[in-house]
Design a protein around this motif. Structure first.
Motif, mmCIF file in Angstrom:
data_model
loop_
_atom_site.group_PDB
_atom_site.id
_atom_site.type_symbol
_atom_site.label_atom_id
_atom_site.label_comp_id
_atom_site.label_asym_id
_atom_site.label_seq_id
_atom_site.Cartn_x
_atom_site.Cartn_y
_atom_site.Cartn_z
ATOM 1 N N LEU A 65 -100.847 -96.927 3.888
ATOM 2 C CA LEU A 65 -101.338 -96.887 5.263
ATOM 3 C C LEU A 65 -102.797 -97.329 5.369
ATOM 4 C CD1 LEU A 65 -99.745 -93.516 6.429
ATOM 5 C CD2 LEU A 65 -98.993 -95.834 7.006
ATOM 6 N N ALA A 66 -103.534 -97.186 4.267
ATOM 7 C CA ALA A 66 -104.951 -97.554 4.287
ATOM 8 C C ALA A 66 -105.207 -98.959 3.761
ATOM 9 C CB ALA A 66 -105.753 -96.539 3.476
ATOM 10 N N ASP A 67 -104.145 -99.706 3.485
ATOM 11 C CA ASP A 67 -104.327 -101.084 3.015
ATOM 12 C C ASP A 67 -105.185 -101.852 4.010
ATOM 13 O OD1 ASP A 67 -102.852 -100.640 0.774
ATOM 14 O OD2 ASP A 67 -101.060 -101.699 1.456
ATOM 15 N N GLY A 68 -106.125 -102.589 3.499
ATOM 16 C CA GLY A 68 -106.989 -103.388 4.352
ATOM 17 C C GLY A 68 -108.264 -102.687 4.780
ATOM 18 N N LEU A 69 -108.342 -101.369 4.570
ATOM 19 C CA LEU A 69 -109.582 -100.659 4.903
ATOM 20 C C LEU A 69 -110.631 -100.956 3.842
ATOM 21 C CD1 LEU A 69 -108.557 -97.072 6.097
ATOM 22 C CD2 LEU A 69 -109.462 -98.946 7.477
ATOM 23 N N SER A 70 -111.830 -101.198 4.283
ATOM 24 C CA SER A 70 -112.940 -101.465 3.374
ATOM 25 C C SER A 70 -113.329 -100.191 2.622
ATOM 26 C CB SER A 70 -114.135 -101.965 4.186
ATOM 27 O OG SER A 70 -115.308 -101.909 3.417
ATOM 28 N N GLN A 71 -113.766 -100.363 1.369
ATOM 29 C CA GLN A 71 -114.255 -99.222 0.591
ATOM 30 C C GLN A 71 -115.471 -98.584 1.260
ATOM 31 O OE1 GLN A 71 -112.883 -97.642 -2.235
ATOM 32 N NE2 GLN A 71 -111.204 -98.862 -1.419
ATOM 33 N N SER A 72 -116.187 -99.360 2.083
ATOM 34 C CA SER A 72 -117.336 -98.798 2.792
ATOM 35 C C SER A 72 -116.885 -97.802 3.862
ATOM 36 C CB SER A 72 -118.174 -99.909 3.431
ATOM 37 O OG SER A 72 -117.427 -100.599 4.413
ATOM 38 N N ILE A 73 -115.616 -97.824 4.213
ATOM 39 C CA ILE A 73 -115.043 -96.824 5.118
ATOM 40 C C ILE A 73 -114.331 -95.745 4.314
ATOM 41 C CG2 ILE A 73 -113.285 -96.443 6.904
ATOM 42 C CD1 ILE A 73 -113.903 -99.293 7.897
ATOM 43 N N VAL A 74 -113.510 -96.164 3.350
ATOM 44 C CA VAL A 74 -112.682 -95.222 2.580
ATOM 45 C C VAL A 74 -113.537 -94.186 1.856
ATOM 46 C CG1 VAL A 74 -111.089 -95.016 0.623
ATOM 47 C CG2 VAL A 74 -110.747 -96.807 2.334
ATOM 48 N N ARG A 75 -114.554 -94.612 1.155
ATOM 49 C CA ARG A 75 -115.331 -93.675 0.337
ATOM 50 C C ARG A 75 -116.056 -92.609 1.160
ATOM 51 N NH1 ARG A 75 -117.462 -96.972 -4.969
ATOM 52 N NH2 ARG A 75 -115.385 -97.552 -5.691
ATOM 53 N N PRO A 76 -116.762 -92.955 2.246
ATOM 54 C CA PRO A 76 -117.397 -91.892 3.038
ATOM 55 C C PRO A 76 -116.381 -90.943 3.688
ATOM 56 C CG PRO A 76 -118.302 -94.033 3.648
ATOM 57 C CD PRO A 76 -117.168 -94.283 2.717
ATOM 58 N N VAL A 77 -115.254 -91.492 4.133
ATOM 59 C CA VAL A 77 -114.225 -90.637 4.743
ATOM 60 C C VAL A 77 -113.643 -89.694 3.689
ATOM 61 C CG1 VAL A 77 -111.955 -90.627 5.861
ATOM 62 C CG2 VAL A 77 -113.704 -92.234 6.618
ATOM 63 N N TYR A 78 -113.451 -90.205 2.472
ATOM 64 C CA TYR A 78 -112.961 -89.362 1.372
ATOM 65 C C TYR A 78 -113.949 -88.225 1.086
ATOM 66 C CZ TYR A 78 -111.630 -88.031 -3.410
ATOM 67 O OH TYR A 78 -111.286 -87.340 -4.541
ATOM 68 N N VAL A 79 -115.233 -88.557 1.016
ATOM 69 C CA VAL A 79 -116.249 -87.525 0.759
ATOM 70 C C VAL A 79 -116.253 -86.498 1.892
ATOM 71 C CG1 VAL A 79 -118.730 -87.076 0.546
ATOM 72 C CG2 VAL A 79 -117.698 -88.980 -0.720
ATOM 73 N N LEU A 80 -116.229 -86.950 3.136
ATOM 74 C CA LEU A 80 -116.243 -86.019 4.274
ATOM 75 C C LEU A 80 -115.002 -85.134 4.295
ATOM 76 C CD1 LEU A 80 -117.699 -88.294 7.100
ATOM 77 C CD2 LEU A 80 -118.826 -86.370 5.957
ATOM 78 N N SER A 81 -113.853 -85.692 3.981
ATOM 79 C CA SER A 81 -112.635 -84.877 3.956
ATOM 80 C C SER A 81 -112.686 -83.863 2.819
ATOM 81 C CB SER A 81 -111.383 -85.753 3.853
ATOM 82 O OG SER A 81 -111.354 -86.464 2.635
ATOM 83 N N THR A 82 -113.300 -84.243 1.706
ATOM 84 C CA THR A 82 -113.460 -83.308 0.593
ATOM 85 C C THR A 82 -114.438 -82.200 0.961
ATOM 86 O OG1 THR A 82 -112.971 -85.068 -0.985
ATOM 87 C CG2 THR A 82 -114.063 -83.114 -1.864
ATOM 88 N N VAL A 83 -115.511 -82.544 1.666
ATOM 89 C CA VAL A 83 -116.459 -81.536 2.158
ATOM 90 C C VAL A 83 -115.731 -80.555 3.082
ATOM 91 C CG1 VAL A 83 -118.480 -81.175 3.635
ATOM 92 C CG2 VAL A 83 -118.520 -82.959 1.866
ATOM 93 N N ALA A 84 -114.840 -81.060 3.930
ATOM 94 C CA ALA A 84 -114.074 -80.191 4.835
ATOM 95 C C ALA A 84 -113.203 -79.220 4.043
ATOM 96 C CB ALA A 84 -113.216 -81.027 5.786
#
Length: 195
Positions: A65-84
């Motif tokens: 589902l995340a194919d095509g998303l830039s790592q500049s989006i994926v990585r911060p979202v991953y960190v924020l979801s982990t913080v949550a």
């Protein structure tokens, strides 16, 4: 600097694997100390919906589902979801075993943040299992990862189902989950666990 994927099978974050093994361990331990499975229903887990949303986000990030998303989006979202997820676990620290989960999650989060939003995996650990990085995974290869002892430097035996690489934080989380389940099974259902 991140190195390119090394080919082979591509696998995602390993925390869920340890949780899957920790659940039956916790249940068996709970029974061994005289607990009952139905007592788990009496445990009130604060902010459970937020944890569900954060984990769903991570599943999406490391799926097609995340194919095509830039790592500049994926990585911060991953960190924020982990913080949550860490925030949810902190909100439930009053439950036996959850402090270990907090410590383990904090160790993993520190390694992820220190390495640009992804968990480095040791090439030797990956090679042991015939794995690679890339595709739908939170793992990266780094020549000299920051906080290297906290990264995925170990590997489960390849004969185990869902064998994968793992970190010290994953082990601590797994023990915390097992202890939390066993302790909750031991509680009386009438006990007020909400505060």
């Amino acid at each position: 600097m991140p190195a390119p994927g090394i080919g082979g099978r591509s696998d995602g974050d390993t925390g869920p694997v340890f949780i899957l093994y920790a659940i039956p361990l916790g249940i068996v331990t709970g029974y061994a100390i005289g607990g009952r499975l139905e007592h788990l229903a009496s445990v009130r887990f604060r902010l459970a919906a937020l944890a569900g949303v954060a984990l769903a986000i991570q599943l999406i990030l490391f799926s097609p589902l995340a194919d095509g998303l830039s790592q500049s989006i994926v990585r911060p979202v991953y960190v924020l979801s982990t913080v949550a997820v860490v925030a949810v676990v902190l909100a439930n620290v009053r439950l036996t075993g959850v402090l270990l989960i907090v410590v383990g999650a904090g160790l993993n989060l520190a390694a992820v943040v220190a390495n640009g939003g992804a968990m480095p995996a040791a090439p030797g650990a990956l090679a042991t299992l015939g794995f690679g990085v890339g595709g739908h995974t939170s793992s990266i290869l780094v020549d000299h990862p920051a906080l290297e002892p906290l990264t995925d430097i170990f590997a489960l035996p390849s004969w185990l189902p869902m064998a994968n690489v793992f970190s010290v934080g994953d082990v601590v989380i797994g023990f915390g989950v097992a202890i939390a389940i066993a302790a909750a099974m031991r509680r009386r259902p009438a006990a007020d666990l909400s505060d």
